[in-house]
Design an enzyme around this catalytic site. Structure first.
Site: not given
Ligand code: MN
Length: 433
Positions: A37, A239, A256, A267, A346, A350, A357, A380, A384, A401, A403
């Protein structure tokens, strides 16, 4: 809080653009069962939320621009004291008319009976084609039923994806939407400040994640997406969401994460030393990313192509990689050959809005789209650096990173997430305090 009048304006604008021979259908997001449930946390479909503000499942918004000067009908769950005892209060039919300002409301169970009639005389049906195969099928079934019921009635000839009209509208934010985004940004910034203050060697990534969630939840905001809390080489996994490893003295920590307020996302990414002090190599690499971000943000202006800020970031990152000794050669050639992609794979950002996104085309007629006032983007850049033999020891396993969420204004770009420090001295100062 977005007001009823704004939702009405959005619906009217969509109807005007769809034209009087259209029928527009927008379903609420389905619930997803986890097991037994128990459901996954419910998040309303962003298109439906944008047009109604309603967070309940089992609802469909139907708009007929050609009927009665533009008719707006909501199919939703009727009040039911027995069910509400288990699942909580429902808006109900009267509530839908009063609070959402639609013209009429019917029980969701009557959808199959009423919908074919609404299609009568319509040339085209707009709906989110392909988003939910079950809803696609129902649209075809209603059209078929209309043909069977009404002799000579052909039914709508065109089934059109709603995306183009609606997502163009969502791309440029209103004053109230910007207010929501500023709020989400402020809380998300506070959360990362809190994480910086709490961070110590030996803690687990999960404890830092708990600090973020604490700050979101005490402000009544759910996370906008699964946070990334990545110590050391985990930051090289773009990710990474396991967030369950110990934080080592001498490593960097990349976060992030952002929450949503009234459905609008923030973000943010920040990278800082677990022990509060950058090493010389960490600092050198960090300064390159920071300068790339500054160069990129400077391109977030009315009339600049969307691509321009990515290109500015790539140029500065490539220059920096040469300065650090990680790439050799001329900067133009290294950009041309995409040699920088070994360390930066990357895009630089965005759209941001109800979706992290967010929706909207990045290119129009194969050209990069031009930025307009009150579009909001993330900026961002990152580096790496892996642990291959040719990487000097001090630079190995550094993932960085930075951002921020940037609004296009008449003047200077507005940084919505400036509340969390970026400069090396400010980060070290905060963590020492
Ligand atoms: Mn982002």
């Amino acid at each position: 809080m977005i007001k009823r009048e704004e939702f009405q304006r959005r619906r009217r604008r969509l109807m005007t653009e769809a034209g009087e021979h259209a029928l527009i259908l927008v379903p609420a997001a389905p619930e997803h069962l986890r097991n037994g449930d128990s459901h996954y946390p419910y998040r309303q479909d962003s298109d439906f939320l944008y047009l109604t503000g309603l967070s309940e499942p089992e609802a469909v918004l139907a708009m007929a621009p050609g009927r009665a000067g533009g008719e707006q009908i909501l199919f939703c769950r009727p009040r039911d004291p027995e069910r509400e005892r288990w699942d909580g209060p429902r808006l109900g039919l009267e509530g839908a008319v009063e609070q959402l300002g639609v013209d009429d409301a019917f029980p969701i169970a009557d959808l199959d009976d009423i919908l074919p009639g609404l299609m009568e005389g319509c040339a085209r049906v707009y709906h989110p084609v392909g988003k939910d195969p079950a809803f696609d099928q129902r649209v075809m079934d209603w059209r078929k039923r209309l043909r069977e019921q009404r002799r000579g009635e052909k039914g709508p000839g065109e089934i059109v994806s709603l995306e183009y009209l609606l997502h163009e509208q969502r791309l440029v934010k209103s004053r109230e939407e910007i207010r929501c985004m500023q709020r989400a940004a402020r809380i998300s910034a506070q959360a990362i400040v809190r994480a910086m203050q709490q961070c110590r060697p030996g803690m687990n990534e999960s404890e830092i994640m708990a600090e973020l969630l604490h700050e979101y939840q005490r402000n009544g905001c759910p996370p906008a997406y699964q946070p990334i809390v990545a110590g050391g080489s985990n930051a090289l996994v773009l990710h990474y969401i396991s967030n369950n490893q110990a934080l080592a003295d001498g490593d960097l920590l990349l976060i992030d994460a952002g929450c949503e307020f009234d459905g609008y996302a923030a973000d943010i990414s920040r990278t800082f030393p677990v022990n509060g002090r950058f090493t010389a190599e960490q600092k050198a690499a960090y300064e390159v990313v920071l300068s790339a971000q500054a160069a990129a943000i400077d391109q977030v202006r009315i009339g600049r192509p969307f691509e321009a800020y990515h290109e500015a970031a790539v140029r500065r990152l490539t220059e920096g990689l040469v300065e650090l000794g990680l790439l050799a050669g001329g900067v133009d050639g290294l950009i041309e050959s995409e040699a920088y992609r070994r360390f930066y794979m990357h895009k630089t950002g965005h759209w941001l809005g109800l979706d992290v996104h967010d929706v909207g085309d990045y290119r129009i007629d194969e050209q990069s789209r031009v930025l307009e006032k009150n579009m909001v983007v993330t900026v961002e850049p990152g580096l790496y650096i892996g642990s291959d033999d040719d990487i000097p020891a001090g630079f190995r396993n550094i993932g960085i990173r930075i951002e921020d969420d940037i609004r296009v204004t008449d003047g200077e770009p507005e940084n919505l997430t400036a509340g969390v420090p970026r400069e090396v001295a400010d980060i070290e100062g905060l963590m020492a305090g």
